[in-house]
Design a protein around this motif. Sequence first.
Motif, PDB file in Angstrom:
ATOM      1  N   ILE A  74       9.156  20.277   9.183  1.00  0.00           N
ATOM      2  CA  ILE A  74      10.069  21.055  10.028  1.00  0.00           C
ATOM      3  C   ILE A  74      10.814  20.138  10.992  1.00  0.00           C
ATOM      4  N   GLN A  75      10.099  19.180  11.589  1.00  0.00           N
ATOM      5  CA  GLN A  75      10.759  18.230  12.492  1.00  0.00           C
ATOM      6  C   GLN A  75      11.810  17.410  11.753  1.00  0.00           C
ATOM      7  N   ASN A 116      25.204  17.970  11.804  1.00  0.00           N
ATOM      8  CA  ASN A 116      26.123  18.594  12.757  1.00  0.00           C
ATOM      9  C   ASN A 116      26.918  17.546  13.526  1.00  0.00           C
ATOM     10  N   LYS A 125      14.897  19.590  11.113  1.00  0.00           N
ATOM     11  CA  LYS A 125      15.669  19.779  12.343  1.00  0.00           C
ATOM     12  C   LYS A 125      16.476  18.528  12.690  1.00  0.00           C
ATOM     13  N   LYS A 126      15.857  17.356  12.514  1.00  0.00           N
ATOM     14  CA  LYS A 126      16.557  16.102  12.801  1.00  0.00           C
ATOM     15  C   LYS A 126      17.725  15.907  11.844  1.00  0.00           C
ATOM     16  N   LYS A 154      19.383  18.240  10.296  1.00  0.00           N
ATOM     17  CA  LYS A 154      20.398  19.231  10.623  1.00  0.00           C
ATOM     18  C   LYS A 154      21.228  18.762  11.815  1.00  0.00           C
ATOM     19  N   GLN A 155      20.563  18.199  12.832  1.00  0.00           N
ATOM     20  CA  GLN A 155      21.285  17.692  13.999  1.00  0.00           C
ATOM     21  C   GLN A 155      22.196  16.541  13.596  1.00  0.00           C
TER      22      GLN A 155
END
Length: 67
Positions: free
Chosen positions: A32-33, A43, A36-37, A39-40
């Motif tokens: 999950i971490q 973006n 998220k990384k 995805k950031q």
Amino acid sequence: MKKSRQKSFTILESIIALGIFALIVLIIQFAIQYIKKEKQTTNTINFQRMLLQLEDPSRSYRWAQTK
């Protein structure tokens, strides 16, 4: 005829099961971490591309010229 006395889990079996469960939770947490990384990062890259398009005059939006 021998009777089976074991009707529940032993302490060792319980510890092994909890250890396996903890490893699975740990792997999921790291996944999950990582997601998220990523995805950031995606973006941020998309935002930088958008800024480059806005700064490039050849890509700028032009209103239709009326005569």
